[in-house]
Write a protein that holds these residues in place. Structure first.
Motif, PDB file in Angstrom:
ATOM      1  N   PRO A 296       0.764  -1.319  -0.013  1.00 57.54           N
ATOM      2  CA  PRO A 296       0.155   0.000  -0.125  1.00 57.54           C
ATOM      3  C   PRO A 296       0.794   1.161   0.092  1.00 57.54           C
ATOM      4  O   PRO A 296       0.500   2.301  -0.449  1.00 57.54           O
ATOM      5  N   ASP A 297       2.142   1.280   0.614  1.00 58.60           N
ATOM      6  CA  ASP A 297       2.762   2.446   0.589  1.00 58.60           C
ATOM      7  C   ASP A 297       3.861   2.620  -0.895  1.00 58.60           C
ATOM      8  O   ASP A 297       4.574   3.368  -0.853  1.00 58.60           O
ATOM      9  N   GLY A 298       3.509   1.590  -1.543  1.00 61.55           N
ATOM     10  CA  GLY A 298       4.442   1.838  -2.862  1.00 61.55           C
ATOM     11  C   GLY A 298       5.657   0.870  -3.402  1.00 61.55           C
ATOM     12  O   GLY A 298       6.227   0.956  -4.183  1.00 61.55           O
ATOM     13  N   CYS A 299       6.069   0.183  -1.930  1.00 62.23           N
ATOM     14  CA  CYS A 299       7.053  -0.619  -2.235  1.00 62.23           C
ATOM     15  C   CYS A 299       6.871  -1.969  -3.006  1.00 62.23           C
ATOM     16  O   CYS A 299       5.788  -2.561  -2.993  1.00 62.23           O
ATOM     17  N   ILE A 300       7.776  -2.259  -3.720  1.00 58.62           N
ATOM     18  CA  ILE A 300       7.627  -3.252  -4.879  1.00 58.62           C
ATOM     19  C   ILE A 300       7.862  -4.842  -4.053  1.00 58.62           C
ATOM     20  O   ILE A 300       8.616  -5.127  -3.363  1.00 58.62           O
ATOM     21  N   LEU A 301       6.593  -5.533  -4.128  1.00 57.64           N
ATOM     22  CA  LEU A 301       6.648  -6.956  -3.451  1.00 57.64           C
ATOM     23  C   LEU A 301       6.913  -7.901  -4.420  1.00 57.64           C
ATOM     24  O   LEU A 301       7.550  -9.147  -4.181  1.00 57.64           O
ATOM     25  N   PHE A 302       6.511  -7.814  -5.701  1.00 58.41           N
ATOM     26  CA  PHE A 302       6.594  -8.805  -6.766  1.00 58.41           C
ATOM     27  C   PHE A 302       6.683  -7.966  -8.218  1.00 58.41           C
ATOM     28  O   PHE A 302       6.287  -6.988  -8.508  1.00 58.41           O
ATOM     29  N   MET A 303       7.647  -8.698  -8.915  1.00 60.49           N
ATOM     30  CA  MET A 303       7.946  -8.209 -10.387  1.00 60.49           C
ATOM     31  C   MET A 303       8.023  -9.339 -11.402  1.00 60.49           C
ATOM     32  O   MET A 303       8.580 -10.534 -11.038  1.00 60.49           O
ATOM     33  N   ASN A 304       7.788  -8.952 -12.632  1.00 58.10           N
ATOM     34  CA  ASN A 304       8.052 -10.105 -13.693  1.00 58.10           C
ATOM     35  C   ASN A 304       9.634  -9.659 -14.270  1.00 58.10           C
ATOM     36  O   ASN A 304       9.953  -8.793 -14.085  1.00 58.10           O
ATOM     37  N   HIS A 305       9.807 -10.526 -15.364  1.00 52.81           N
ATOM     38  CA  HIS A 305      11.305 -10.214 -15.811  1.00 52.81           C
ATOM     39  C   HIS A 305      11.237  -9.033 -16.601  1.00 52.81           C
ATOM     40  O   HIS A 305      12.244  -8.425 -16.716  1.00 52.81           O
ATOM     41  N   ALA A 306       9.963  -8.656 -17.171  1.00 48.20           N
ATOM     42  CA  ALA A 306      10.056  -7.437 -18.129  1.00 48.20           C
ATOM     43  C   ALA A 306      10.405  -6.317 -17.148  1.00 48.20           C
ATOM     44  O   ALA A 306      10.965  -5.238 -18.032  1.00 48.20           O
ATOM     45  N   TRP A 307      10.269  -6.115 -15.963  1.00 51.94           N
ATOM     46  CA  TRP A 307      10.636  -5.088 -15.076  1.00 51.94           C
ATOM     47  C   TRP A 307      12.028  -4.802 -15.177  1.00 51.94           C
ATOM     48  O   TRP A 307      12.676  -3.658 -15.332  1.00 51.94           O
ATOM     49  N   THR A 308      12.768  -6.028 -14.910  1.00 49.74           N
ATOM     50  CA  THR A 308      14.352  -6.007 -14.879  1.00 49.74           C
ATOM     51  C   THR A 308      14.884  -5.362 -15.949  1.00 49.74           C
ATOM     52  O   THR A 308      15.952  -4.597 -16.196  1.00 49.74           O
ATOM     53  N   GLU A 309      14.318  -5.833 -17.293  1.00 53.96           N
ATOM     54  CA  GLU A 309      14.760  -5.351 -18.624  1.00 53.96           C
ATOM     55  C   GLU A 309      14.423  -3.867 -18.624  1.00 53.96           C
ATOM     56  O   GLU A 309      15.325  -3.255 -19.356  1.00 53.96           O
ATOM     57  N   LEU A 310      13.322  -3.334 -18.085  1.00 51.54           N
ATOM     58  CA  LEU A 310      12.933  -2.084 -18.379  1.00 51.54           C
ATOM     59  C   LEU A 310      13.845  -1.112 -17.335  1.00 51.54           C
ATOM     60  O   LEU A 310      14.220  -0.022 -18.100  1.00 51.54           O
ATOM     61  N   VAL A 311      14.264  -1.411 -16.355  1.00 52.23           N
ATOM     62  CA  VAL A 311      14.905  -0.605 -15.382  1.00 52.23           C
ATOM     63  C   VAL A 311      16.427  -0.976 -15.521  1.00 52.23           C
ATOM     64  O   VAL A 311      17.376  -0.207 -14.891  1.00 52.23           O
ATOM     65  N   ASN A 312      16.790  -2.119 -16.140  1.00 50.11           N
ATOM     66  CA  ASN A 312      18.232  -2.366 -16.243  1.00 50.11           C
ATOM     67  C   ASN A 312      18.774  -2.631 -14.730  1.00 50.11           C
ATOM     68  O   ASN A 312      19.852  -2.467 -14.647  1.00 50.11           O
ATOM     69  N   LEU A 313      17.924  -3.479 -13.815  1.00 53.62           N
ATOM     70  CA  LEU A 313      18.374  -3.565 -12.684  1.00 53.62           C
ATOM     71  C   LEU A 313      17.982  -5.291 -12.256  1.00 53.62           C
ATOM     72  O   LEU A 313      17.277  -5.758 -12.968  1.00 53.62           O
ATOM     73  N   GLN A 314      18.741  -6.022 -11.285  1.00 51.13           N
ATOM     74  CA  GLN A 314      18.420  -7.116 -11.026  1.00 51.13           C
ATOM     75  C   GLN A 314      17.417  -7.164 -10.070  1.00 51.13           C
ATOM     76  O   GLN A 314      16.909  -6.186  -9.366  1.00 51.13           O
ATOM     77  N   GLU A 315      16.321  -8.355  -9.925  1.00 49.26           N
ATOM     78  CA  GLU A 315      15.464  -8.300  -9.168  1.00 49.26           C
ATOM     79  C   GLU A 315      15.651  -8.021  -7.720  1.00 49.26           C
ATOM     80  O   GLU A 315      14.882  -7.298  -6.864  1.00 49.26           O
ATOM     81  N   ASP A 316      16.726  -8.427  -6.971  1.00 44.34           N
ATOM     82  CA  ASP A 316      17.133  -8.237  -5.567  1.00 44.34           C
ATOM     83  C   ASP A 316      17.241  -6.702  -5.472  1.00 44.34           C
ATOM     84  O   ASP A 316      17.255  -6.307  -4.406  1.00 44.34           O
TER      85      ASP A 316
END
Length: 945
Positions: A296-316
């Motif tokens: 609810p505060d906007g922190c990321i709980l889950f992401m798919n692989h497309a996110w890491t490609e978009l922001v060019n960062l690892q999941e952790d």
């Protein structure tokens, strides 16, 4: 021993015995005062004769308050009846005390429980005691409450679906409920004294959980775990165990109560959900759009692989990080506002277009859609689902499109400016050409000169029509046309269109008939200007391609599926027709059915395109049916509104004998039908016949009306009536000659009217007005509004007109027009000169050009309106070649009173002068008989009033 001595000794012995007895009584009294029991002595009817001091301590009564009262007075009414039945004098003996429990009222009005014991002392007295059992009673009541609670808890434990286990302090089973027996297969005897783990745990039981439970029991602590247990048959099942220690009054742990819930179904569902989540994760990781789950505060709980490609960062590197950190600073506020709105209860989807910031510092345009996820039972926000789509390509395309749009708008503006300039430059010489030819025709030309002057004027009018079509279509093309809603007369609107083209109809000897159905409302709401424009274009088109024959206009009104009124108009002609393969391009701008058509008939090819645009803008449609060498029928539909305040247009003058019959004679189906619709509208009786001989009982139709629709039957009808009726008793005869050249309604004699030219809606009203006069009735509102007065008869008296015009040819034209109607003309070449003339001349009206050197017309108008001199309110009419949409409104808002476009039509000029001229400057032409009658009627009315 003497007798006296014996008596004295006896007396001494008695005294000695009395002393001993008294000492014994004192000791006994002291002993009784030390007792906590309330001791008493009473008579056989329970009257107290003795009480010890315990009564004061226990009940608060003094001895003197009690002696002499009945013990029953101290017993509360609730216990009194039971006491009286239990304790009677006869039931009490000397050896076996009777006892009963009862409540006594203390001195402080408090109830206390006592046990009463009584024995007989002698035949008339009884002794007894009251033992305080209040504490005992209270403990007894508490015990009963606890027993009831225990009973209820036992009943709940026995009937719950959960397994209930009670153990001692080290975890050995003391009691289990029936659900435990049913689920595990063990009964109470089989599990008593054993630890649950020794019976229920197996190879799949989690050793860590078992260790946790053992440590908690050793530490005398409760625990909550989930573990796999096994029933007696060896089948595994999942349970959730909630164990709590039970303490005694001293806080020592005596028992543990464990509630075990079978969660096998839930665990299986979770396992399925976990498997489904694995499949979901696999699917989500293979789609190109970003999928996120946020707290609810906007922190990321889950992401798919497309996110890491978009922001060019690892999941952790992203888990637990607030989404704001990946948003461009310019758009972070929008995201914060969206999250805040979700917290405040907004559960709608939020769609944002913003820039994302990648780990390498690059930016990407995305569309983010955030959906709040809430609990179903309380609506509390639990998470936010977000999808992100890369829209870089779309945004750049939109930016390019916007740039192209601005460029196109600039080009459109340039085109509009170009058209406005072209219009101005063409209209200026056209004004001189058309106006000059019109003035030339008033100078007494011979026949050949008249013909050439007419050619100049008609050619100029044709050029003006083409120019108007081009400007109108350009406005539609630019989307600058909006339709208005006005109250207007449908018949008058169509009549105006017919009047414009009537000269061409008469010149070609074409039959033109307007047929308005009897159910069509005449007072309607819509854009009469655009309706008239469509009618003019379609009629002009029909006349252009019809060498001979007819043009038949049918007007009807229907309701669509939503019960809205729709005007339906068809214009049928007997012209050259259109080939089937050419009809698809009829409504395309600048297109005609054949190139040779342009050469033979002329035209810009915009008329039908303009009709199509108007119908589309009004929410209607237009279509055509045609057959080559036979003719064409154009149909258009246009939504309208009915004027609720004046739904029916009624004739103002009806004959006194209107209930007489109307006989329609002649084989003219189109004209006959048009006449029948008028007669049906006003519920007149009529009959259509081929000839006058077919009228039954001809001699009996005195006062009726005969309408001849075939002029060839005129002589026969006139002769028949002459032979049948005495002069002065004949029916009224109305002869309609559609091909007549005069385009007028003329009385032939006192009983006959001749109607010439195209049949219009106003014809029937005018016919009735003429009949009104023929029958000797004075009409008030008659012909003046239908027939324009001759321009030569329009005169003004000592009117000073200031013409502000920089073009010398136009000055000449305007001066001639104004002098012909008796005006004095003052000329000015620009706005500065106009202001000077206004200060030196008494001006009645200013005719102001717009585009002029030194000072233009708008600036001059604003100076006039801003002045404090006498000419501040002088009427100003814009006379300009600027005829682009919006010009008129611009001039009126600047302070001008009216607008007259170039080329100037003399009739329109005179109409505006008459509209704005002061009454004392108007010179009335020859007053018509109708106007004289109107004046007489007004005089009569005022006199009677």
């Amino acid at each position: 021993m003497s007798k006296n001595s014996k008596d004295e000794l006896q007396i001494q012995i008695q005294y000695r015995l009395i002393e001993k007895l008294s000492d014994s009584q004192k000791k006994q009294s002291k002993l009784l005062s030390l007792l906590d029991e309330c001791v008493f002595e009473c008579s056989s009817d329970f009257i107290l004769t003795y009480v010890n001091s315990a009564w004061t301590r226990q009940l608060g009564y003094q001895t003197e308050q009690l002696i002499g009262i009945s013990l029953a007075q101290l017993v509360i009414e609730f216990n009194l009846h039971e006491w009286l039945q239990t304790l009677t004098y006869n039931s009490i003996n000397e050896y076996a005390p009777q006892h009963v429990e009862l409540q006594l009222m203390t001195q402080k009005n408090e109830l206390r429980w006592f046990e009463l014991r009584m024995v007989k002392s002698d035949q008339n007295t009884m002794i007894g005691s009251l033992f305080d059992i209040q504490v005992h009673k209270e403990m007894e009541a508490k015990l009963r409450v606890k027993e009831e609670e225990a009973r209820k808890l036992s009943m709940v434990a026995s009937h719950t679906n959960n397994m209930v286990i009670i153990t001692d302090s080290i975890g050995c089973i003391e009691w289990v409920n029936s659900s435990f027996e049913r689920i595990t297969g063990y009964n109470k005897g089989q599990v008593y004294g054993r630890k649950p783990g020794s019976l229920l745990q197996g190879e799949q039981s989690d050793l860590c959980v078992i260790k946790k439970m053992a440590q908690a029991i050793a530490k005398k602590q409760g625990f909550s775990v989930e573990i796999i247990n096994y029933n007696k048959a060896g089948q595994p099942y999942w349970v959730a165990i909630e164990a709590s220690p039970v303490k005694d009054e001293n806080g020592a742990i005596k028992h543990f109560i464990a509630i075990q819930t079978d969660i096998s179904l839930r665990v299986k569902a979770e396992q399925k959900a976990f498997a489904a989540e694995g499949h979901y994760r696999m699917v989500v990781d293979n789609i190109s759009e970003v999928v996120l789950r946020l707290q609810p505060d906007g922190c990321i709980l889950f992401m798919n692989h497309a996110w890491t490609e978009l922001v060019n960062l690892q999941e952790d590197q992203c888990l637990g990080v607030n989404i704001e950190q990946f948003i461009s600073e310019d758009y972070q506020t929008e995201v914060v506002q969206a999250l805040t709105s979700f917290h405040r209860g907004n559960r709608g989807i939020c769609r944002l277009e913003l820039q994302m910031k990648a780990g390498d510092g690059s930016y990407t345009w995305v569309e983010m859609i955030m959906t709040p996820v809430a609990n179903s039972y309380n609506g509390q926000l639990t998470a936010i689902a977000a999808t992100i789509v890369n829209v870089d390509t779309r945004v750049f395309a939109a930016q390019a499109l916007q740039k192209s749009k601005h460029l196109a708008e600039g080009l459109a503006e340039d085109r509009s400016r170009f058209l406005a300039n072209i219009s101005h430059e063409i209209r200026t010489p056209l004004n001189a050409m058309i106006g000059g030819s019109e003035i030339l025709q008033t100078t007494g030309l011979n026949q050949e000169q008249e013909r050439f002057a007419g050619m100049i004027q008609s050619s100029g009018s044709a050029l003006l029509s083409i120019l108007d079509d081009v400007l109108t279509y350009s406005r539609f093309d630019a989307g600058a046309v909006t339709l208005e809603r006005r109250h207007f007369d449908l018949g008058a609107c169509i009549d105006e269109a017919i009047d414009i083209i009537s000269e061409n109809v008469l010149a070609k000897s074409i039959e033109l008939i307007l047929d308005i159905s009897s159910t069509t409302p005449l007072n309607i709401i819509g854009d009469n200007v655009r309706l008239r424009q469509v009618m003019i274009n379609l009629l002009a088109n029909a006349i252009k391609f019809t060498a001979q024959g007819y043009i038949y206009i049918q007007v009807d009104c229907q309701r669509d599926n939503e019960n809205n009124l729709v005007l339906e108009v068809s214009i049928e002609d007997s012209g050259i027709g259109i080939a089937e393969d050419k009809m698809s391009q009829l409504f395309i701008p600048f297109m005609q059915s054949d190139i040779s058509t342009t050469r033979q008939y002329g035209g810009s090819g915009l008329g039908l395109a303009i009709c199509h645009e108007i119908c589309q803008a009004a929410g209607g449609s237009i279509s055509v049916d045609s057959k080559l060498d036979v003719g064409s029928t154009f149909r258009f539909r246009m939504p309208i509104g009915a004027d609720a305040l004046n739904p029916h247009k009624m004739f103002k003058h009806l004959p006194d004998n209107w209930e007489s019959k109307v006989w329609v004679i002649g084989k003219a189906p189109r004209l006959n039908h048009a006449i029948s619709q008028v007669l049906e509208r006003y519920k007149a009786q009529y009959m259509q016949l081929d000839s006058i001989e077919k009228i039954p009982n001809l001699k009996g139709i005195v006062g009726d009306f005969i309408v001849i629709t075939d002029p060839a039957l005129t002589s026969l009808c006139q002769q028949t009536l002459k032979d049948t009726f005495v002069t002065g008793t004949q029916p009224y005869l109305i002869i309609i000659d559609v091909l007549g050249k005069s385009n007028s309604i003329q009385p032939i004699n006192t009983n006959e009217l001749l109607v010439n030219g195209p049949v219009k809606a106003s014809h029937f009203s005018r016919i009735l007005e003429q009949l009104h006069e023929l029958m000797g009735k004075a009409s008030i509102e008659l012909m003046d509004k239908h027939k324009k007065p001759s321009l030569d008869n329009i005169k003004f008296h000592n009117a000073n007109i200031l013409v502000v015009e920089d073009n010398e040819q136009n000055q000449i034209i305007m001066q001639n027009f104004l002098e012909l109607c008796g005006c004095r003309v003052i000329l000015a070449e620009h706005g500065v000169q106009a202001l000077k003339k206004l200060q030196t001349e008494r001006i009645d009206i200013v005719l102001m050009d717009i585009q002029m050197p030194v000072m233009d017309g708008l600036t001059a108008t604003m100076h006039i309106r801003a002045s404090n001199l006498a000419f501040k309110h002088v009427p100003i009419i814009a006379v300009t070649a600027d005829a682009v949409y919006g010009d008129k409104e611009r001039y009126l808002s600047a302070g001008m009173n009216d607008y007259l476009p170039k080329p100037v039509c003399r009739a329109d000029l005179y109409a505006l002068l008459d509209k704005h001229m002061s009454i004392e400057k108007k010179k009335t032409p020859i007053t018509s008989k109708i106007k004289r009658l109107a004046n007489m009627q007004n005089l009569i009315n005022s006199t009677m009033a």
